[in-house]
Enzyme design. Structure first.
Site, PDB file in Angstrom:
ATOM      1  N   THR A 198       0.802  -1.226   0.000  1.00 47.59           N
ATOM      2  CA  THR A 198       0.000   0.000   0.000  1.00 47.59           C
ATOM      3  C   THR A 198       0.830   1.269   0.000  1.00 47.59           C
ATOM      4  O   THR A 198       0.285   2.375  -0.108  1.00 47.59           O
ATOM      5  CB  THR A 198      -0.918   0.045   1.234  1.00 47.59           C
ATOM      6  N   LYS A 199       2.156   1.156   0.094  1.00 47.83           N
ATOM      7  CA  LYS A 199       3.003   2.343   0.144  1.00 47.83           C
ATOM      8  C   LYS A 199       3.047   3.029  -1.223  1.00 47.83           C
ATOM      9  O   LYS A 199       2.688   2.453  -2.247  1.00 47.83           O
ATOM     10  CB  LYS A 199       4.417   1.958   0.587  1.00 47.83           C
ATOM     11  N   ASN A 200       3.531   4.272  -1.238  1.00 49.77           N
ATOM     12  CA  ASN A 200       3.627   5.016  -2.502  1.00 49.77           C
ATOM     13  C   ASN A 200       4.467   4.270  -3.530  1.00 49.77           C
ATOM     14  O   ASN A 200       4.207   4.339  -4.734  1.00 49.77           O
ATOM     15  CB  ASN A 200       4.224   6.395  -2.261  1.00 49.77           C
TER      16      ASN A 200
END
Length: 384
Positions: free
Chosen positions: A195-197
């Site tokens: 879910t991180k950038n």
């Protein structure tokens, strides 16, 4: 309309063939552990952040644990950090048998309050045992790097930057110099949770540093403390960035700036829609979008006042809108840290944020019409 908090599949549709091609290359090569992709990705991240070394590890939690150990933190040492963060920021302290000191947050940025950090560094009864400070660049917004460098030099403590949510975020110094998060600490860590950038299709993490000895320690510690195969200087752990995940991340890294720009556009759209609606100001406080593009908006977090957060969240759920709470309690309130005996109410901004904060959907593929729908439904809840 159904709008998830985060949707990995929309991104995958666009880069699917590139991803599959690179995965096939890895498997076809027969080199699936610490191969070319890990090495190249480490080099790319080091250059991007502006440091000498990058060491790929299995996840962001291990990155924190290993990096803090590399800074020499051990039993009986004290480490300052924020209580308003993911669990791993603090568990890395206790896993190294050190003691966390929680400092409250700034109510606007949700980042640790540096004025209060300095108060601790000048007044704590065990000041001589405070060895390190872990600032977290939360939700994609950088802690004041210029001030961090000042604190590091004035008080002589180690700084480990937690950049799990802030890849690409920046701080502009008083002389106009611009630096990225992760570039000024004795070490810094990144997470590549999906879910991180910049997210993998599984777990992944990175430690970055300028110091040769710190980097060498981390590089050997991730392979059981071995610099030479079957020769172990220390008892390390098995924590290597997977070669396939590194290949995936190298593809996605090429799009990081594009993804970041889209996150900022979405944040600006939220802000515009909220600002255009005066009635919502009685209940909602939304984040400011800086003009200098310093914020990378890993999350878009609003405050919902008057005890309405949980009711609004349930209302949005009924309308098909995914939300999340970052974080439902401060880490000082967790049962596993009860032994620290931190009284309720002693970190009021953290405790207030845990009751008011609500993360709305934000990811590069989120459509503007979906943002409009989300705000419309918030207004509908308000009766506006």
């Amino acid at each position: 309309m159904k709008i998830p908090l985060f949707d990995l599949t929309r991104q995958y549709i666009k880069i699917r063939q590139e991803i599959l091609t690179e995965i096939d290359k890895v498997i076809s090569s027969g080199r699936v552990i610490l191969g070319e992709n890990v090495s190249l990705f480490e080099e790319e991240i080091a250059n991007f952040v502006g440091v000498k070394h990058a060491i790929g590890v299995a996840n962001g939690s291990d990155a924190l644990f290993i990096a803090l150990k590399a800074l020499g933190i051990g039993e009986g040492d004290y480490v300052i950090t924020t209580p308003y963060t993911f669990f791993a920021t603090v568990s890395c302290i206790t896993r190294n048998r050190a003691i966390p000191i929680f400092v409250d947050i700034d109510p606007v940025t949700y980042n640790i309050d540096l004025d209060k950090v300095e108060e601790v560094l000048t007044s704590h009864p065990n000041r001589d045992r405070i060895k390190a400070f872990i600032p977290v660049h939360l939700f994609g917004q950088t802690v004041n790097l210029e001030r961090l460098e000042y604190i590091k030099q004035k008080y002589g403590i180690k700084i480990l930057e937690d950049c799990a949510q802030s890849i690409g975020s920046t701080w502009t110094y008083s002389d106009g110099t611009v630096k990225r998060s992760g570039s000024i600490g004795d070490a810094a860590v990144f997470s590549f949770f999906p879910t991180k950038n910049l997210g993998a299709y599984g777990d992944g993490g990175m430690i970055v540093a300028n110091d040769d000895e710190i980097a060498e320690f981390c590089r050997s510690f991730r392979v059981h403390g071995s610099k030479t195969k079957y020769v172990h200087d220390v008892v390390g752990i098995n924590s290597r960035l997977d070669e396939i995940q590194a290949a995936v991340l190298r593809v996605k890294f090429r799009y990081l700036q594009e993804y970041t720009n889209k996150r900022r556009e979405i944040a600006k759209e939220y802000q515009k829609l909220f600002e255009d609606t005066k009635s919502v100001k009685e209940m909602i406080v939304w984040p400011n979008v800086p003009d200098d593009n310093s914020h990378v908006f890993h999350q878009y977090v609003i405050r919902v006042k008057n005890g309405q957060r949980d009711v609004l969240r349930e209302f949005l759920k009924e309308k098909g809108i995914g939300t999340s709470i970052y974080y439902p309690m401060g880490l000082h309130q967790q049962k596993c840290f009860a032994y620290l005996n931190i009284p309720k109410g002693s970190l009021p901004e953290t405790e207030r944020a845990s009751k008011e904060s609500l993360a709305l959907p934000i990811f590069p593929e989120l459509k503007i019409k979906e943002v409009e729908y989300i705000v419309l439904k918030i207004l509908e809840y308000r009766g506006g």
